[in-house]
Structures are given as structure tokens and as C-alpha cells.
Design a protein around this motif. Structure first.
Motif, mmCIF file in Angstrom:
data_model
loop_
_atom_site.group_PDB
_atom_site.id
_atom_site.type_symbol
_atom_site.label_atom_id
_atom_site.label_comp_id
_atom_site.label_asym_id
_atom_site.label_seq_id
_atom_site.Cartn_x
_atom_site.Cartn_y
_atom_site.Cartn_z
ATOM 1 N N GLU A 41 0.722 -1.206 0.028
ATOM 2 C CA GLU A 41 -0.012 -0.030 -0.173
ATOM 3 C C GLU A 41 0.960 1.056 0.073
ATOM 4 O O GLU A 41 0.718 2.315 -0.478
ATOM 5 C CB GLU A 41 -1.043 0.241 1.186
ATOM 6 N N TYR A 42 2.028 1.229 0.758
ATOM 7 C CA TYR A 42 2.948 2.361 0.736
ATOM 8 C C TYR A 42 3.378 2.437 -0.557
ATOM 9 O O TYR A 42 3.597 3.554 -1.105
ATOM 10 C CB TYR A 42 3.990 2.254 1.991
ATOM 11 N N LEU A 43 3.989 1.485 -1.149
ATOM 12 C CA LEU A 43 4.814 1.520 -2.247
ATOM 13 C C LEU A 43 3.797 1.923 -3.473
ATOM 14 O O LEU A 43 4.331 2.787 -4.531
ATOM 15 C CB LEU A 43 5.588 0.269 -2.748
ATOM 16 N N SER A 44 2.534 1.707 -3.483
ATOM 17 C CA SER A 44 1.567 1.993 -4.544
ATOM 18 C C SER A 44 1.156 3.462 -4.410
ATOM 19 O O SER A 44 0.262 3.786 -5.456
ATOM 20 C CB SER A 44 0.604 1.071 -4.500
ATOM 21 N N GLY A 45 1.567 3.900 -3.253
ATOM 22 C CA GLY A 45 1.058 5.432 -3.138
ATOM 23 C C GLY A 45 -0.333 5.432 -2.389
ATOM 24 O O GLY A 45 -0.963 6.762 -2.521
ATOM 25 N N LYS A 46 -0.968 4.315 -1.900
ATOM 26 C CA LYS A 46 -2.208 4.353 -1.125
ATOM 27 C C LYS A 46 -2.060 5.081 0.070
ATOM 28 O O LYS A 46 -3.309 5.643 0.380
ATOM 29 C CB LYS A 46 -2.917 3.242 -1.265
ATOM 30 N N THR A 47 -1.353 5.019 0.661
ATOM 31 C CA THR A 47 -0.882 5.795 1.835
ATOM 32 C C THR A 47 0.576 6.422 1.960
ATOM 33 O O THR A 47 1.541 5.814 1.351
ATOM 34 C CB THR A 47 -1.106 4.463 2.881
ATOM 35 N N ASP A 48 0.677 7.381 2.852
ATOM 36 C CA ASP A 48 1.859 8.111 2.898
ATOM 37 C C ASP A 48 2.366 8.021 4.332
ATOM 38 O O ASP A 48 3.409 8.096 4.728
ATOM 39 C CB ASP A 48 2.190 9.697 2.673
ATOM 40 N N ASP A 49 1.542 7.505 5.130
ATOM 41 C CA ASP A 49 1.759 7.183 6.596
ATOM 42 C C ASP A 49 2.219 5.838 6.812
ATOM 43 O O ASP A 49 1.436 4.978 6.787
ATOM 44 C CB ASP A 49 0.324 7.695 7.491
ATOM 45 N N LEU A 50 3.242 5.758 7.137
ATOM 46 C CA LEU A 50 3.747 4.329 7.642
ATOM 47 C C LEU A 50 3.496 3.839 9.050
ATOM 48 O O LEU A 50 3.511 2.601 9.233
ATOM 49 C CB LEU A 50 5.405 4.520 7.347
ATOM 50 N N THR A 51 3.295 4.771 9.840
ATOM 51 C CA THR A 51 3.064 4.287 11.077
ATOM 52 C C THR A 51 2.112 3.300 11.293
ATOM 53 O O THR A 51 2.417 2.292 11.997
ATOM 54 C CB THR A 51 2.624 5.436 12.110
ATOM 55 N N PRO A 52 0.694 3.197 10.669
ATOM 56 C CA PRO A 52 -0.226 2.231 10.973
ATOM 57 C C PRO A 52 0.319 0.820 10.305
ATOM 58 O O PRO A 52 0.037 -0.260 10.674
ATOM 59 C CB PRO A 52 -1.526 2.849 10.158
ATOM 60 N N LEU A 53 1.427 1.013 9.485
ATOM 61 C CA LEU A 53 1.724 -0.310 9.010
ATOM 62 C C LEU A 53 3.050 -0.999 9.827
ATOM 63 O O LEU A 53 3.332 -2.159 9.536
ATOM 64 C CB LEU A 53 2.438 0.030 7.590
ATOM 65 N N VAL A 54 3.522 -0.286 10.879
ATOM 66 C CA VAL A 54 4.570 -0.886 11.604
ATOM 67 C C VAL A 54 4.188 -1.603 12.744
ATOM 68 O O VAL A 54 3.197 -1.111 13.519
ATOM 69 C CB VAL A 54 5.525 0.248 12.129
ATOM 70 N N HIS A 55 4.647 -2.944 12.923
ATOM 71 C CA HIS A 55 4.094 -3.638 14.183
ATOM 72 C C HIS A 55 5.422 -3.989 14.991
ATOM 73 O O HIS A 55 6.329 -4.329 14.513
ATOM 74 C CB HIS A 55 3.750 -5.026 13.646
ATOM 75 N N GLN A 56 5.072 -3.658 16.333
ATOM 76 C CA GLN A 56 6.477 -3.898 17.245
ATOM 77 C C GLN A 56 6.044 -5.220 17.664
ATOM 78 O O GLN A 56 5.096 -5.784 18.276
ATOM 79 C CB GLN A 56 6.215 -2.883 18.339
ATOM 80 N N VAL A 57 7.169 -5.875 18.118
ATOM 81 C CA VAL A 57 7.397 -7.256 18.695
ATOM 82 C C VAL A 57 7.453 -7.166 20.246
ATOM 83 O O VAL A 57 8.327 -6.046 20.768
ATOM 84 C CB VAL A 57 8.704 -7.870 18.155
ATOM 85 N N ARG A 58 6.750 -7.988 20.902
ATOM 86 C CA ARG A 58 6.709 -8.015 22.260
ATOM 87 C C ARG A 58 7.150 -9.164 22.968
ATOM 88 O O ARG A 58 6.984 -10.306 22.507
ATOM 89 C CB ARG A 58 5.245 -7.295 22.972
ATOM 90 N N ASP A 59 8.040 -9.211 23.960
ATOM 91 C CA ASP A 59 8.475 -10.352 24.807
ATOM 92 C C ASP A 59 7.769 -10.342 25.972
ATOM 93 O O ASP A 59 8.194 -9.666 27.122
ATOM 94 C CB ASP A 59 9.872 -10.268 24.866
ATOM 95 N N GLY A 60 6.452 -11.003 25.874
ATOM 96 C CA GLY A 60 5.685 -11.202 27.092
ATOM 97 C C GLY A 60 4.964 -9.806 27.171
ATOM 98 O O GLY A 60 4.327 -9.294 26.273
ATOM 99 N N LYS A 61 4.965 -8.881 28.286
ATOM 100 C CA LYS A 61 4.482 -7.794 28.537
ATOM 101 C C LYS A 61 5.412 -6.684 28.230
ATOM 102 O O LYS A 61 5.144 -5.302 28.179
ATOM 103 C CB LYS A 61 4.181 -7.522 29.892
#
Length: 844
Positions: free
Chosen positions: A652-672
Motif C-alpha cells: 500500500e505504501y509503495l503503490s501510493g495508497k498511503t503516505d503514513d507508515l506508522t499504521p503499517l509498523v508492528h512492534q514485537v513484544r516479549d511477554g509484557k
């Protein structure tokens, strides 16, 4: 800090340890192979030992018997002639060579006679536990065959019953089974499919044989005699005339009988051979005695008739004075004429071409010893030639040589006899000339007296020749009576009662060695057929590319393929830490922003996504801020592997459908606890992935991320199969090329070197993934040990599976040589074979 020092120590330890193993295969490596396949070795050794034990228990025992004989070798100082040289022809056949006699002992003809006399073609056996034992002469029954041919084979099983009965079953004739059973009494003549036969009880029949089976078989006499002749060992002692005869057989008594009977038959044959000359001489003497006896009777009758017709009395007194002077001349003439007659007879005998292959009469009466010696040598050579012809054929090279020698000797004898005849004729002529001169002095004697003297002279000649031949006849008969063999028995056949075969220890040792050799050869040839890369040593031997490290294969269950965890001391965690540090050391160039690391390979299923995730996890645990980009826009498997539910991503980002990368980023958690590891998935798979990667938005995205993150990990499709990895390569600071152990074909290594030399991939290094350290001989981590091995094999050359034109489309799977199972396709780029529970999770 302490953890970093520990990691550096581990890295140094493993690099030193691996370097020490690059020189070659050590004993520890070989022992590791054996230990890893120990059960196969144990099973193979056990099976082979069992087979060896069965061979020992089922193979008939063999006993060895030996006898020693001495050959009277005249060349080595045999017995002297018992008569004068004048009669040498009667008492000797020439020299006997011990070397030649070895051939007679090995003769199939003599062994055939031995086989016939001992009945070696018949065999009686009984079942003694696992083996059948030869009874020979101790059989409880004796079989007499009335219609069997010498070279016919047959057999049956005789079951001893009570009341003197025998059951005959399991008959076979000429190798074919014959149906039916016969019950008969001992001593009865039976008509069976095998012909007429009779079973008789022997002295060994007793109650212990009731109900037991005796296996009777008859073999071909020719085959049996040839087999015994081949098994007989005849050897000549060094510098002597002693011959040792040895034979191994299942029955010790039979071996003794065969050797002793062979010696006896040899002696018979030798005496018969010597008597051939004696018999031929006797025939010659008898024929001439009969002829001369008839001639003497005619001469006596002629004298009687002449005196009666002329009414003569004793008139010798009238001429005694004249005749006395001629007596000596007459005696000499008689002797010379006698020799001339015998010489002429021998001359005529030699001129007769029909008697070329017959022996020359030795008792010829020729005084010349040279001629007598030549005749003796000729007869000896003719006998040897006839013996060779009887054992082989006239085309034998030895026979041809003897024929040439005989022809030469016969011509020499003819020439010598011709010369002797001429000499005798001259001698007789001279003597008669002198006698005529003396007779002229008595010309006044009546004609009747002359005629009487002439007739009496013929009578004396015949009488002298008759007495000479009669003497030779007596000598010839004496020689026939005293002829003996040239073989003397030193030791008869004897030997130990312990069997010489089967050799138990040797058989079991060979079985043990075979048991070890079979799996060893199997593993060796399996390794030769395996063309895949297994170890760092193979990579370094073929490539001049920086080696980043090794990742062991992890077979335990982990959630979402994340095996690197905080505080873990597992070998695979330590391996990723070493790779992380090596990657950092390989790029010392100062950069204003974060480093971009591209992960790629030639093959699918090489573990790119697995390495990307866990390498990023290791960097995050070290305090670096890491983001991972799933630029595999043709499959996008990372979202499923990490359990991310949202489908939005880089497409979606590369095709220009969105310019905001924040919603596409997922953070990894180790437990809590949140980790400094972020992931951007591929998103919805686009129809034009190459065009999206080629655009400027990817460059802009990387530039932005360099400012916010220490490391940007790019997970790419296989390089060269599709253009995606090549498009991303220009943005990467470092490239990690994945080679999966047991999958990557060695024939692709030159392509890797060519790719490195071309510089298309920045700071390229090679990472060996999925090493089964239990098979390659060394391991990582604390308490994690493996063994050197050969790994699994069977992957074909080629790496287009799931990629290329049909990448991401299931319809394209299975169209290449490189095929994997459905289960392997599900884990695809993961090293772990299964998924399970873990600690790390991903949150949006």
C-alpha cells in the motif's frame, strides 16, 4: 558488558575449533559417523555374525590327510643296472624324473580308476543337527544300482523302519524330482523310477538308526574323479625325490583310502608301463624261436636225406688235416654271419613304415653297444610319447616335440645299422675269401663231402641263433617276474582327528569385518552421491567470499519461528549472536544513519525469513533499534509466520495508497515488555511487484527509516529467480546470502562466487543455515553437541521452485526438479520443522 564478553569468547572458541577441522576428516569425525549410525552397525554386525555362525554350523567338517612317497629318481642317483651293458635294454626303461611323476599323481585317469574301485560316486549322509555328515563305509544301508550309467546322477532319502523295512522317498534323477514313495525290505531288488536297485543292511545297522534318514546320492564318475583330482595337492620336497600327497575330505577314512589307493594304482601303472618293453621283446623272441626251430628241423632232414641218397658214412677223417686249419676261419665266419643276419633283420624292421610307432626289439644280438644304447633311448622316449598321447592328444605340443625327436633318433639308428651291415658284409667277405683259399687245398675231397659240410654249416648257424634267442627268452621272463615300481611308500595316509575346516575363528572374523564394512560402504557411497553443501569447510574450499557464520537446525517447537529470546543460552541463540557480531564487524564504514541489511538466497526454503526475524531479534536484544521489511511481495509469508492479523503493509505504501507508515509498523513484544524490533509486512500481494520496487518510494522509505532505526532488515525473494532482490540490492549496505545445509547444490557455488565478483550485492557475505550439528560433527551453545554426518540428501539441482514466472501461485508448484513435500512447503523459509509455543509476540 559481561554478556558481550561471553559472546566474543564463544565466537573465538568456535572459529578456532572450526578452523582446526578444515584440514581433513579426523578420527573423531569417523567415530562420530559410527556413533550416529551405531544401531545400523550393530544390526549389520549382528546379522553377519548370525550368518557366520550358521555357516560354521551347517558347513560339513573337512579333515586333512597326507602321505609321503619316494620316487627312485635315477638322475639323482637311482639303482644301478643289475646286468651288463649288453643287456641294459631288458632291465631298464631309462631315467625316471620325480618332477614328471607329479603329473601322474594328478592324472584324471588314475583318479578315475581310484573312484571306480572305491565307489566315490556314491555318498551316504545323515542329518547331524544343522549339518549333514558323510557316513562313507559306516552307513547302516548299502545301495546297489543295477541299471545306473557311470555319469548318471540320482539320489533319494532312505528312512530306516523296524522289521527290516526301509522307506524310500524324495527321489531325484538327473536333477529333477521324482514323485512317489516306496517301502521295501532289506535285500529285495526293487524296480523304481531310478532303475533297479537293492538296499542291504550293513554291520553298522542297529536300533539307534530306527526312524532316522540316510541321504543317498550318486554322482557322475567323471565329475567326481575330476573333483578329487583337483582337490589333491601333490608337492615335491626341495632337493629330494620325496612327493607329499595331501587331500581334504568330509570323511577322514575316505581321504585316507583315496590317497592310499591312488599310490597303489600308481604303482600298478608304473609296473605295467615297464612291462610293455618286456612283453614286446618276448613277442619278438617267441616269433623268431618258432621260425628258427622250423628251419633247424628242415636242415636236419636235409642232411639225413642227402646221406641216405649218396650212401655216405663218416668221411671227416679224410680231410681232418685240411679242415683243422679252416676251423678258426669258419668259427669267425659263423659269428660274423650271425651278426649280419640279425643286423639285416633289424634293418628290414626299421625300413617297415607300418612299425614306426612300435618299439624296436631290444634283444637284437647286435654287439655294437652304441646301436644298443640308441635303441634303448628310442624305446624309452616312445613309451613316454604314448603315455602323453593317452592322457592328452596327438596335438599336444609336447607330443609334437617327442615325435620330432623320435623321427630324428630313428633316422640315426637306421644310419648306424646300415653302417654296421656294411662292416659285417666286408668282414664276412674277407673271412669267406680266406676260407675259399683254404678249401681249394682240399679240392680233391669228394663233392659229397663238400655238400655235407655246407649243410652242417647252416645247421650250426641255426643252432647258435636258436640257443641265443632261448637264453634271451629266459632273461626276459626273469625280468618280467622281478619288475617293481619306482615308487616307495615313506608314510601312508595319516593326519589329525581334528577338522581343518570350517575355520570357526576366521569365518566369524570375516563375518565381523563384513558386518562393519557393509554400513561403512553404504555411508561412503551415500556421501559420494550427495551433492549438497553440508559444512563451512565445503563453502570455504569453493568460495572466496566472506563467511558470516553458521546457524544450527532447530527441531524444537517455537511460536512464529522466533527462537532468539532474552536470557536464552541455547546453541541457536548463541549462533545468531555470533552472526550479529560478525555482521557488525564486516562493515566498519561510518554512516550517518542506520544500516540496511538485505537477506537473500538462490533457493526457496533456504530460511531467509527465519534468519531475518531471528537476526533482527538478536539485534534488538542487544539494544539496537531494528525494523524488518518484508519485501517478498510475491508471497508475503512473513505475516502468516508471525501471526499478524492486519493485511495492510508495504504494497500500500509503495503503490501510493498511503503516505503514513506508522499504521503499517508492528512492534514485537516479549511477554509484557516491548522490544525495539519492528516489522512491516508485505501487505496485499500486488500484481506488479517489480514495478513497485523499482519506483522512488522504496528509496524514500529506506532514507526515512535510516534516520529512525539502527538496522533495516530486508527479507527478499531468491536472487536471480525474480528481479526483486536485484532491485533492492542497490539500497542495501550489506547482503547476507543464505546457503541452506543439505539443500544447496555444490554445483551452484561457482554462481555464488560469480555473483560476489560482479559486485551486484554490496558487502556480500555467506551464511550457512540449518546445519544439523548431530551430523556435521560440532555444535554451538552450552551443552549442545552434534556429530559429523552426511545429512539428508536427494534435492535436485535447480532453484526455481515457487519462484519465477509462477512465484506466489500454487499452480506453479511441482513443475521443477526441486520438489518438496507439502509439510516442507508449509514451513518454507523457516528452519524449524514445526511451530509451537514461544514467548515473543507481535503487536500493532
Amino acid at each position: 558488558m559481561e554478556n558481550r564478553n561471553l559472546e566474543n569468547q564463544n565466537q573465538e572458541y568456535y572459529e578456532n575449533r572450526n578452523a582446526s577441522q578444515e584440514d581433513g576428516v579426523s578420527f573423531a569425525d569417523v567415530w562420530a559417523v559410527v556413533r550416529r549410525n551405531l544401531w545400523w552397525f550393530v544390526l549389520s554386525v549382528f546379522v553377519c555374525l548370525v550368518v557366520g555362525y550358521l555357516i560354521v554350523r551347517t558347513t560339513p567338517k573337512r579333515y586333512s590327510r597326507s602321505a609321503t612317497v619316494m620316487i627312485k629318481d635315477e638322475k639323482s642317483g637311482g639303482s644301478a643296472n643289475s646286468e651288463s651293458s649288453a643287456f641294459q635294454d631288458i632291465f631298464t626303461l631309462g631315467n625316471v624324473s620325480a618332477e614328471n611323476e607329479l603329473g601322474f599323481f594328478k592324472s584324471k585317469r588314475l583318479m578315475g580308476i581310484v573312484s571306480e574301485r572305491l565307489g566315490l560316486d556314491k555318498s551316504y549322509r545323515y542329518q547331524n543337527k544343522l549339518r549333514r555328515t558323510e557316513l562313507y563305509t559306516s552307513s547302516p544301508v548299502n545301495v546297489t544300482l543295477f541299471d545306473a550309467e557311470p555319469n548318471e546322477t540320482m539320489g533319494f532319502t532312505a528312512v530306516i523302519l523296524d522289521s527290516g523295512k526301509v522307506r524310500i522317498k524324495d527321489m531325484h534323477l538327473g536333477g529333477k524330482s521324482v514323485k512317489g514313495e516306496i517301502i521295501a525290505r532289506e535285500g529285495d531288488t526293487l524296480s523304481t523310477p531310478l532303475g533297479r536297485l537293492m538296499l542291504g543292511a550293513t554291520l553298522f545297522m542297529n536300533e539307534g538308526w530306527l526312524g532316522k534318514e540316510v541321504f543317498f546320492s550318486k554322482g557322475s564318475e567323471k565329475v567326481v574323479s575330476e573333483a578329487y583330482s583337483a582337490r589333491l595337492d601333490a608337492s615335491l620336497a626341495k632337493s629330494s625325490s620325496l612327493i607329499t600327497l595331501s587331500l581334504e575330505d568330509e570323511n577322514a577314512k575316505r581321504a585316507e583310502d583315496v590317497i592310499n589307493k591312488l599310490i597303489y594304482v600308481y604303482q600298478e601303472d608304473a609296473i605295467e608301463d615297464k612291462n610293455k618293453v618286456v612283453l614286446n621283446t618276448a613277442k619278438f623272441v617267441d616269433e623268431h624261436l618258432a621260425a628258427i626251430e622250423s628251419e633247424l628241423g628242415g636242415v636236419d632232414a636235409q642232411i639225413e636225406t642227402y646221406k641216405k641218397e649218396n650212401k655216405l658214412t663218416d668221411i671227416t677223417s679224410e680231410t681232418s688235416l685240411y679242415m683243422q686249419s679252416s676251423n678258426d676261419l669258419n668259427n669267425q665266419g659263423l659269428s660274423a654271419e650271425n651278426q649280419l643276419n640279425m643286423a639285416e633283420y633289424i634293418q628290414n624292421y626299421l625300413a617297415d613304415n607300418s612299425k614306426t610307432n612300435e618299439l624296436i626289439p631290444a634283444a637284437s644280438g647286435i654287439i655294437d653297444q652304441g646301436i644298443q644304447s640308441q635303441i634303448n633311448d628310442y624305446n624309452t622316449m616312445l613309451l613316454r610319447r604314448n603315455n602323453l598321447v593317452s592322457n592328452s592328444s596327438v596335438n599336444n605340443p609336447l607330443v609334437q616335440d617327442l615325435n620330432n625327436s623320435l623321427a630324428s633318433m630313428r633316422a640315426s639308428i637306421i644310419k648306424a645299422v646300415d653302417n654296421q651291415v656294411e662292416v659285417l658284409k666286408i668282414q664276412v667277405k674277407n673271412l669267406r675269401k680266406k676260407e675259399n683259399e683254404n678249401m681249394s687245398r682240399i679240392s680233391s675231397v669228394p663233392t659229397q663231402q663238400k655238400n655235407v659240410i655246407s649243410i652242417e654249416r647252416q645247421q650250426k648257424i641255426k643252432e647258435e641263433l636258436y640257443l641265443y634267442l632261448l637264453q634271451k627268452k629266459q632273461e626276459n621272463e626273469l625280468q618280467y617276474a622281478i619288475n617293481e615300481s619306482n615308487c616307495r611308500i615313506v608314510d601312508p595316509a595319516m593326519g589329525s582327528q581334528s577338522p581343518v575346516a570350517p575355520k570357526k575363528m576366521q569365518i566369524m572374523l570375516v563375518a565381523l569385518l563384513i558386518g562393519l564394512a557393509v554400513p561403512s560402504l553404504w555411508l561412503y557411497f551415500a556421501s559420494l552421491l550427495d551433492t549438497t553443501v553440508k559444512t563451512k569447510k565445503e563453502i570455504k574450499a569453493a568460495l572466496n567470499v566472506p563467511f558470516l557464520g553458521e546457524i544450527p537446525e532447530e527441531k524444537r517447537k517455537f511460536d512464529r519461528d522466533i527462537v532468539v529470546r532474552e536470557g536464552s543460552r541455547d546453541g541457536i541463540c548463541e549462533a545468531f549472536k555470533i552472526v550479529r557480531d560478525n555482521l557488525e564487524f564486516m562493515d566498519n564504514n561510518a554512516k550517518s544513519g542506520g544500516k540496511v541489511v538485505q537477506i537473500t538466497s538462490f533457493n526457496p526454503d533456504a530460511g531467509k525469513s527465519f534468519v531475518s526475524v531471528n537476526l533482527a531479534m538478536s539485534m534488538a536484544l542487544a539494544g539496537s533499534k531494528v525494523i524488518m521489511l518484508d519485501l517478498d511481495l510475491r508471497k508475503g509469508t512473513l505475516r502468516k509466520k508471525l501471526g499478524i492479523q492486519h493485511r495492510r503493509g508495504l504494497s500500500e505504501y509503495l503503490s501510493g495508497k498511503t503516505d503514513d507508515l506508522t499504521p503499517l509498523v508492528h512492534q514485537v513484544r516479549d511477554g509484557k515488555e516491548d522490544l525495539s524490533l519492528y516489522i512491516v509486512t508485505s501487505g496485499v500481494l500486488p500484481p506488479n511487484p517489480a514495478e513497485l520496487l523499482k519506483g522512488d518510494r522504496l528509496t524514500e522509505l529506506i532514507s526515512k527509516l535510516r534516520n529512525d532505526y539502527d538496522y533495516i532488515i530486508i527479507d527478499n525473494p531468491p536472487y536471480g529467480t525474480v528481479v526483486d532482490a536485484a532491485l533492492c540490492a542497490k539500497l542495501a549496505d550489506q547482503t547476507v546470502f543464505i546457503v541452506r545445509s543439505g539443500m544447496f547444490d555444490k554445483r551452484q557455488l561457482p554462481d555464488v562466487q560469480e555473483l560476489y565478483d560482479s559486485g551486484k550485492l554490496n558487502n556480500m557475505s555467506v551464511l550457512l543455515n540449518a546445519i544439523d550439528f548431530r551430523k556435521v560433527g560440532y555444535g554451538y551453545g552450552y551443552g549442545y553437541y552434534g556429530h559429523y554426518g552426511y545429512g539428508h540428501y536427494g534435492y535436485g539441482y535447480g532453484y526455481g521452485y515457487g519462484y519465477g514466472y509462477g512465484y506466489g501461485n500454487d499452480e506453479g508448484k511441482g513443475s521443477r526438479r526441486h520438489r518438496r513435500s507439502k509439510k516442507d512447503s508449509e514451513v518454507e523459509d523457516s528452519v524449524g520443522d514445526e511451530s509451537g509455543s514461544g514467548n515473543a509476540t507481535v503487536s500493532s
